[in-house]
Design an enzyme around this catalytic site. Structure first.
Site, mmCIF file in Angstrom:
data_model
loop_
_atom_site.group_PDB
_atom_site.id
_atom_site.type_symbol
_atom_site.label_atom_id
_atom_site.label_comp_id
_atom_site.label_asym_id
_atom_site.label_seq_id
_atom_site.Cartn_x
_atom_site.Cartn_y
_atom_site.Cartn_z
ATOM 1 N N GLU A 1 0.832 -1.212 0.000
ATOM 2 C CA GLU A 1 0.000 0.000 0.000
ATOM 3 C C GLU A 1 0.867 1.264 0.000
ATOM 4 O O GLU A 1 0.544 2.254 -0.651
ATOM 5 C CB GLU A 1 -0.928 0.029 1.220
ATOM 6 C CG GLU A 1 -1.948 -1.086 1.282
ATOM 7 C CD GLU A 1 -3.049 -0.969 0.230
ATOM 8 O OE1 GLU A 1 -3.101 0.056 -0.493
ATOM 9 O OE2 GLU A 1 -3.847 -1.917 0.126
ATOM 10 N N ARG B 1 0.592 3.817 -3.234
ATOM 11 C CA ARG B 1 -0.087 5.088 -2.972
ATOM 12 C C ARG B 1 0.893 6.231 -2.734
ATOM 13 O O ARG B 1 0.819 7.267 -3.396
ATOM 14 C CB ARG B 1 -1.001 4.954 -1.759
ATOM 15 C CG ARG B 1 -2.047 3.855 -1.935
ATOM 16 C CD ARG B 1 -3.089 3.971 -0.857
ATOM 17 N NE ARG B 1 -3.869 2.752 -0.724
ATOM 18 C CZ ARG B 1 -5.133 2.733 -0.325
ATOM 19 N NH1 ARG B 1 -5.756 3.860 -0.034
ATOM 20 N NH2 ARG B 1 -5.786 1.605 -0.192
ATOM 21 N N ASP C 1 -4.319 -9.658 -8.561
ATOM 22 C CA ASP C 1 -4.617 -8.707 -9.646
ATOM 23 C C ASP C 1 -3.453 -7.958 -10.285
ATOM 24 O O ASP C 1 -3.040 -8.245 -11.422
ATOM 25 C CB ASP C 1 -5.710 -7.711 -9.203
ATOM 26 C CG ASP C 1 -5.467 -7.114 -7.806
ATOM 27 O OD1 ASP C 1 -4.347 -7.232 -7.291
ATOM 28 O OD2 ASP C 1 -6.406 -6.520 -7.253
ATOM 29 N N GLU D 1 -12.074 0.393 -10.612
ATOM 30 C CA GLU D 1 -11.649 -0.520 -11.684
ATOM 31 C C GLU D 1 -12.507 -0.432 -12.946
ATOM 32 O O GLU D 1 -11.995 -0.476 -14.068
ATOM 33 C CB GLU D 1 -11.610 -1.973 -11.171
ATOM 34 C CG GLU D 1 -10.531 -2.220 -10.120
ATOM 35 C CD GLU D 1 -10.906 -1.744 -8.724
ATOM 36 O OE1 GLU D 1 -12.110 -1.537 -8.467
ATOM 37 O OE2 GLU D 1 -10.002 -1.563 -7.880
#
Ligand SMILES: *[C@@H]1O[C@H](CO)[C@@H](O)[C@H](O)[C@H]1NC(C)=O
Ligand SMILES: *[C@@H]1O[C@H](CO)[C@@H](O)[C@H](O)[C@H]1NC(C)=O
Ligand SMILES: *[C@@H]1O[C@H](CO)[C@@H](O)[C@H](O)[C@H]1NC(C)=O
Length: 602
Positions: free
Chosen positions: A172, A176, A304, A484
């Site tokens: 993360e 980010r 993903d 998405e």
């Protein structure tokens, strides 16, 4: 005329020697004075109290760099067209969300939009002003330079420190914070952003200092202590989704340690034997010895963006990292072969997750996660840039994006559920309520002469066949302001030019305005998409600012503000510029593949 004899004589006169000595002392004194030259050219000695100088490239010739002047392009260019008005509306939504954050939550990580309180989820986001860092490039692209500059002032103060028993989650924090800083740097060229990215890149490195090279879940940015996550092992997405950020950082700073640390992860992926899971990468990996654990495969949570980053490593390096490209093609083919289904009546293409048994049989869950709806974006980008990928990549992109759209269009709130179980419950009794593999339909279609559209693809893709039963049940009923699906609409709009994707994005935006907007600033997640005006969840994740609103804005601006042949979006929608390693860099970093391959479409 002075003979050499008499010159010698003059220099040895005492008075002349004193004058020469004085001149020499004066010269030394002048050389030690601080120099203030407005051009900065002679600014050799940096005053001690300034921020550390940005790292310079250690050697080599100047290189081509995409240099963005402010503004990158004029986001207000076609100000009165119908789409420009829609882009304006998205900018207005961003301001509504961000002002809410600034008023009630800055500089904490996120806004609780209903309580109007700040939240620092120390377990996830470290308390370093996440929403600001994650939004910088969105502000830049929207032309919100005042907000951008105010954000910079906060970033300049960030030290990335934490108390000794806290940890920053590697994945993360990379996508980010590091992605946000690097992208804002690439767009604005403000050196503060690169300096902070370099600080953070270094502070997070101990996470990759494991026996295998796969990252630990989390790291303390001060003392370098590392921690495992709930699963114990390394997740697939967590391991691969640092490549773009660290490789671009290595390119900017010339620091070999960044490149080496993440390329070790790729080496594990290249060498892994994944034949027993049909060439798909299992979700979990041993941090000790770098081998896959278990037989679960998924293009949703935990898996993903690993697949996305295989393609994007090739694109970011000016289409030179052919090894990553080949891994992408192989993996995508495996996903289309083994995880892709078509519902029995409506013919909706969906991609699910599975476990693979010891005989190599795939046992799918038939769940479709909203997270997986990024896949049409990646497939469309791959199909548009790769030579020789089968046409079915683009068919799958269109068909799957259509399904992701159907999840919004069917829903009373106009927003999609987080997870749907793809199972037909009504209508004509289907042979299998889950539908059959897409591959089987595709073969049948080809054998019967490829008449009409490929299975799952509709031209034009129409929806609102509401007389048909939905063929799925929302089992995660919330909508978490996720990006998405609109990301896929954006890539499909850019790669096909079909305006339908813009129209669909606008409908999603209208639903957001109706169902998620909170009075007084902010947007909130929706608890149950099957209810109109139902209860909300008191959260506004930073990805809403970084991704959802950015992709919607880019979908509606007529000008391509971020040209896809020159920029690559990281998985948090932070655009990074395409670069080419020079020969000396390749030698220095030990890069063996970097020759531009001929024939790939530009
Ligand atoms: C940065 O830090 C200084 C010193 O702690 C403080 O005075 C200033 O307000 C901070 N700036 C911002 C924008 O947070
Ligand atoms: C990596 O970890 C080893 C021990 O686990 C330690 O000795 C070494 O200093 C670490 N290296 C870095 C760069 O942190
Ligand atoms: C990969 O693993 C399979 C069994 O899972 C085995 O049959 C095959 O020989 C292995 N391939 C290599 C190159 O080791």
């Amino acid at each position: 005329m002075l003979s050499s004899q008499s010159l010698y004589g003059v220099l040895h006169r005492p008075i002349v020697r004193i004058i020469l000595l004085c001149l020499f002392i004066l010269f030394l004194f002048a050389a030690m004075l601080p120099r203030t030259d407005p051009s900065g050219f002679f600014d050799l000695v940096a005053p001690q109290d300034q921020i550390p100088p940005i790292p310079h490239r250690p050697m080599g010739p100047p290189r081509h760099r995409i240099k963005a002047q402010r503004p990158l392009a004029d986001p207000m260019a076609a100000h009165d067209g119908p789409w420009a008005k829609r882009a304006d509306a998205v900018r207005g939504a961003f301001l509504h969300a961000y002002q809410g954050y600034l008023t009630h939550a800055a500089p904490h990580d996120e806004l609780k939009p209903i309580a109007k309180l700040p939240v620092d989820n120390m377990r996830s986001f470290n308390g370093w002003g996440l929403s600001i860092v994650d939004s910088l490039d969105t502000m830049w692209l929207m032309g919100l330079y005042e907000e951008f500059d105010a954000g910079l002032a906060v970033v300049a103060n960030v030290t990335f420190t934490m108390s000794p028993n806290k940890y920053a989650p590697f994945f993360e924090t990379v996508i980010r914070y590091l992605g946000g800083l690097l992208s804002a740097y690439a767009l604005s060229q403000d050196p503060i952003l690169l300096a902070r990215a370099d600080d953070l890149g270094t502070a997070l490195l101990p996470a990759l200092n494991t026996s295998s090279g796969l990252p630990m879940f989390a790291v303390n940015t001060v003392n370098g202590k590392v921690a495992k996550g709930w699963a114990g092992d390394a997740g697939l997405a967590e391991s691969v989704t640092c490549q773009l950020e660290y490789k671009y950082l290595a390119y900017l700073t010339g620091r070999k340690v960044y490149y080496d640390a993440v390329e070790r992860v790729m080496d594990i992926m290249y060498e892994a034997n994944v034949t027993s899971t049909g060439e798909l990468f299992p979700l979990f990996w041993s941090i000790e010895d770098g081998v896959p654990i278990g037989r679960s495969v998924s293009v949703g949570a935990i898996g993903d963006s690993a697949y996305e980053y295989m393609l994007k490593q090739w694109l970011l390096t000016g289409r030179t990292d052919t090894k990553a490209r080949d891994l992408y093609i192989r993996s995508m083919d495996a996903i289309l072969d083994h995880l892709t289904y078509l519902t029995p009546n409506r013919g909706l293409l969906y991609v699910t997750d599975a476990t693979v048994d010891i005989h190599g049989t795939f046992l799918p869950s038939h769940k479709l996660e909203h997270l997986t709806c990024f896949l049409p974006a990646t497939l469309a980008l791959g199909a548009a840039t790769l030579r020789d990928v089968p046409q079915r990549h683009m068919w799958a992109a269109r068909a799957f994006a259509h399904t992701c759209w159907v999840l919004y269009a069917d829903s009373p709130s106009g927003l999609a559920p987080d997870v749907a179980l793809m199972r037909s419950t009504q209508g004509p009794a289907p042979p299998s309520p889950f539908g059959d593999p897409w591959l089987a339909h595709l073969k049948q279609w080809e054998q019967s002469g490829s008449q009409g559209d490929p299975p799952g693809v509709r031209s034009p893709e129409s929806v609102r066949d509401t007389d048909t039963a939905p063929e799925y049940t929302p089992i995660g009923k919330s909508y978490l302001l996720r990006p998405e699906t609109v990301e896929s609409f954006y890539l499909l709009w850019r790669t096909t030019g079909d305006v339908m994707w813009r129209e669909r994005g606008w409908e999603v935006f209208e639903s957001l305005e109706r169902e998620a907007r909170v009075e007084g600033g902010g947007y909130a997640s929706v608890e149950d998409v099957q209810r109109v005006g139902g209860p909300k969840i008191d959260e506004m994740p930073s990805w809403f600012l970084a991704e959802t609103l950015k992709y919607l804005f880019l979908l509606f601006t007529d000008e391509e503000l971020v040209p896809l042949d020159r920029w690559v979006f990281n998985t948090e929608a932070h655009p990074l510029p395409v670069f080419h390693w020079s020969v000396w860099e390749m030698e220095r970093l030990g890069i063996t593949r970097g020759i531009k391959t001929e024939g790939d479409t530009p």
